[in-house]
Design an enzyme around this catalytic site. Structure first.
Site, PDB file in Angstrom:
ATOM      1  N   TYR A 144       0.856  -1.187   0.000  1.00 14.89           N
ATOM      2  CA  TYR A 144       0.000   0.000   0.000  1.00 14.89           C
ATOM      3  C   TYR A 144       0.889   1.232   0.000  1.00 14.89           C
ATOM      4  CZ  TYR A 144      -3.484   3.460   1.491  1.00 14.89           C
ATOM      5  OH  TYR A 144      -4.316   4.555   1.570  1.00 14.89           O
ATOM      6  N   ASP A 239       9.322   3.205  -0.317  1.00 12.40           N
ATOM      7  CA  ASP A 239       8.231   3.781   0.466  1.00 12.40           C
ATOM      8  C   ASP A 239       8.444   3.373   1.921  1.00 12.40           C
ATOM      9  OD1 ASP A 239       5.990   4.581   1.743  1.00 12.40           O
ATOM     10  OD2 ASP A 239       4.565   3.652   0.351  1.00 12.40           O
ATOM     11  N   LYS A 267       4.148   9.050   8.853  1.00  9.65           N
ATOM     12  CA  LYS A 267       3.904   8.442  10.170  1.00  9.65           C
ATOM     13  C   LYS A 267       4.851   8.971  11.261  1.00  9.65           C
ATOM     14  CE  LYS A 267       1.089   4.832   8.388  1.00  9.65           C
ATOM     15  NZ  LYS A 267       1.182   4.174   7.094  1.00  9.65           N
TER      16      LYS A 267
HETATM   17  C1  LIG Z   1       0.508   4.681   5.752  1.00  6.12           C
HETATM   18  C2  LIG Z   1       1.223   4.454   4.494  1.00  6.12           C
HETATM   19  C3  LIG Z   1       1.051   5.282   3.372  1.00  6.12           C
HETATM   20  C4  LIG Z   1       0.006   6.369   3.306  1.00  6.12           C
HETATM   21  O1  LIG Z   1       0.227   7.375   4.228  1.00  6.12           O
HETATM   22  P1  LIG Z   1      -1.032   8.323   4.607  1.00  6.12           P
HETATM   23  O2  LIG Z   1      -0.422   9.328   5.547  1.00  6.12           O
HETATM   24  O3  LIG Z   1      -2.043   7.450   5.232  1.00  6.12           O
HETATM   25  O4  LIG Z   1      -1.508   8.941   3.349  1.00  6.12           O
HETATM   26  C5  LIG Z   1       1.852   5.068   2.276  1.00  6.12           C
HETATM   27  N1  LIG Z   1       2.763   4.079   2.254  1.00  6.12           N
HETATM   28  C6  LIG Z   1       2.947   3.251   3.299  1.00  6.12           C
HETATM   29  C7  LIG Z   1       3.976   2.187   3.221  1.00  6.12           C
HETATM   30  C8  LIG Z   1       2.176   3.404   4.450  1.00  6.12           C
HETATM   31  O5  LIG Z   1       2.335   2.542   5.464  1.00  6.12           O
END
Ligand SMILES: *Cc1c(COP(=O)(O)O)cnc(C)c1O
Length: 430
Positions: A144, A239, A267
């Site tokens: 994701y 990511d 995060k």
């Molecule tokens: C949480 C997450 C996202 C998205 O971040 P948001 O602040 O919710 O838009 C993208 N990539 C990874 C790996 C994530 O864990």
């Protein structure tokens, strides 16, 4: 234990908010039952509006690595708020946070802050397409990367390797520009690059997967990916929205000794405020406005309160480097969970990397999305609710990572372990 107030609030919420929530997984659809409305949090605990306390293994989906409301962060936030909450102009804390991030991530020469991880990955893709003058991107099944159109794409079936929209509203012509490959499959990766190498702008990867539940990459897979990207001049985008400052001070890339071209963060760097970031090689990042032709912006980007919170949290992590301690505690918890599940004759796979873990109700190892989806999600849902009854809050979905924080003291973990054991026992009886 009553959850009447949460139930009532959810009824009202559904009249005003779509599905009663502002992010789908919160609605408990994957585990059944009504979601809990959280009134407050402290340390390793959250408390719902009915006054029930839970040991929290979600930690706001990752940011709360020190636990909830750590004094260093709270003090920094209070101090900043005294001076204003948003200026829409440069501020000192954003420079300080950028310096801290760069110290931890040597692959980042320049960076930009956003208000979410979604914006970070979306903007990184735009930049990669501009830099390479290519259109196609590659992602991995079950990963994701936020909810931008190009990344809400699932693997196509059968003969075609083209991606298909994984959400209504994502145009097929866009989805077809995203190839989706199985995680941990070097052969599939190799085959795609042989056929399509010159068309690939970038490969985006969760270097340790957290969003199909925790899945670790094999060395072979990661090394081949790095090699192929280099050979075909495709950009490698890590990511690390979840893994950055979670698996170590330098994220997963330090752990694996890989230097991606671009990195996405979020995060933890916002310490519980809405923050994302993307950064990397100077020659790429300089393509971004105002220096270059790639547009990207944000009214609240670099928000002083969020930045001050991030500075306080990263400064603390830099000083204390708690990662070995966190990993050790999580490893011990994972071992306990495996042992107790075996004793109760319940098939689980506990995947754990650093302070991230997932309990898969599955009798075979989980190394990719296909494995993960073979898990017994109904059983997970029952387990989840048995744990709630016993004061433990796990992610309300089988396909999510759970997190330990520094506030999860041996005493807290001991209490949680008793609840886990008793919840497994309850499953066995049904
Ligand atoms: C949480 C997450 C996202 C998205 O971040 P948001 O602040 O919710 O838009 C993208 N990539 C990874 C790996 C994530 O864990």
């Amino acid at each position: 234990m009553t959850t009447e107030k949460s139930k009532q609030l959810f009824k009202i919420a559904q009249k005003h908010l779509v599905g009663g929530v502002n992010s789908p997984v919160r609605a408990f659809g994957a585990v059944g039952g009504d979601p809990l409305f959280i009134a407050k949090a402290h340390g390793a605990h959250i408390e719902d509006v009915d006054g029930n306390k839970y040991i929290d293994f979600v930690g706001s989906w990752g940011p709360m690595i020190l636990g909830h409301n750590p004094p260093v962060v709270m003090d920094a936030v209070r101090k900043q708020i005294e001076n204003g909450t948003s200026f829409g102009a440069p501020c000192e804390p954003e420079v300080a946070l950028a310096q801290l991030v760069k110290e931890a991530f040597p692959s980042i020469d320049l960076l930009r802050f956003t208000s979410s991880g979604t914006e970070a990955t979306m903007s990184a893709l735009r930049l990669a397409r501009a830099q390479t003058r290519r259109v196609r991107i590659v992602k991995f099944e079950g990963a994701y990367h936020g909810h931008s159109d190009s990344l809400l794409v699932a693997a196509g079936s059968g003969a075609t390797t083209f991606g298909v929209p994984s959400s209504a509203g994502v145009p097929e012509f866009l989805a077809q520009n995203t190839w989706v490959l199985p995680y941990n499959d070097p052969q599939a990766l190799d085959e795609l690059f042989v056929k399509q190498g010159p068309n690939i702008a970038a490969v985006i990867i969760e270097p340790v997967c957290g969003n199909m539940g925790v899945v670790k990459p094999t060395d072979e897979f990661l090394n081949l990916l790095t090699k192929l990207c280099k050979r075909h001049s495709a950009l490698l985008i890590f990511d690390e929205v979840m893994t950055g400052f979670r698996l170590g001070w330098g994220g997963a890339q330090a752990m694996f000794g890989i230097k991606p071209d671009l990195t996405c963060l979020g995060k933890i760097i916002g310490a519980g405020f809405p923050v994302g970031a993307f950064g990397g090689r100077k020659d790429i990042m300089e393509k971004l406005a105002p220096l270059g032709p790639v547009y990207q912006a944000g009214t609240l980007s670099g928000n002083p309160v969020a930045m001050s919170a991030g500075v306080a949290l990263l400064t603390e992590l830099k000083k204390s480097r708690p990662y070995d301690r966190l990993a050790q505690a999580t490893q011990e918890l994972a071992s306990f969970l495996r042992a107790i599940a075996a004793e109760k004759k319940i098939a689980v796979q506990v995947n754990q990397v650093g302070s991230m873990f997932t309990i898969f109700f599955n009798d075979a190892p989980v190394t990719n999305y296909l494995d993960a989806t073979a898990s017994n999600t109904q059983r997970y849902g029952r387990f989840f609710h048995e744990l709630l009854q016993r004061g433990v809050y796990l992610p309300p979905s089988q396909y999510e990572a759970a997190f330990l924080s520094l506030a999860h003291s041996p005493t807290v973990i001991d209490t949680a372990e008793k609840a886990f054991a008793s919840a497994f026992e309850a499953l066995r009886k049904r």
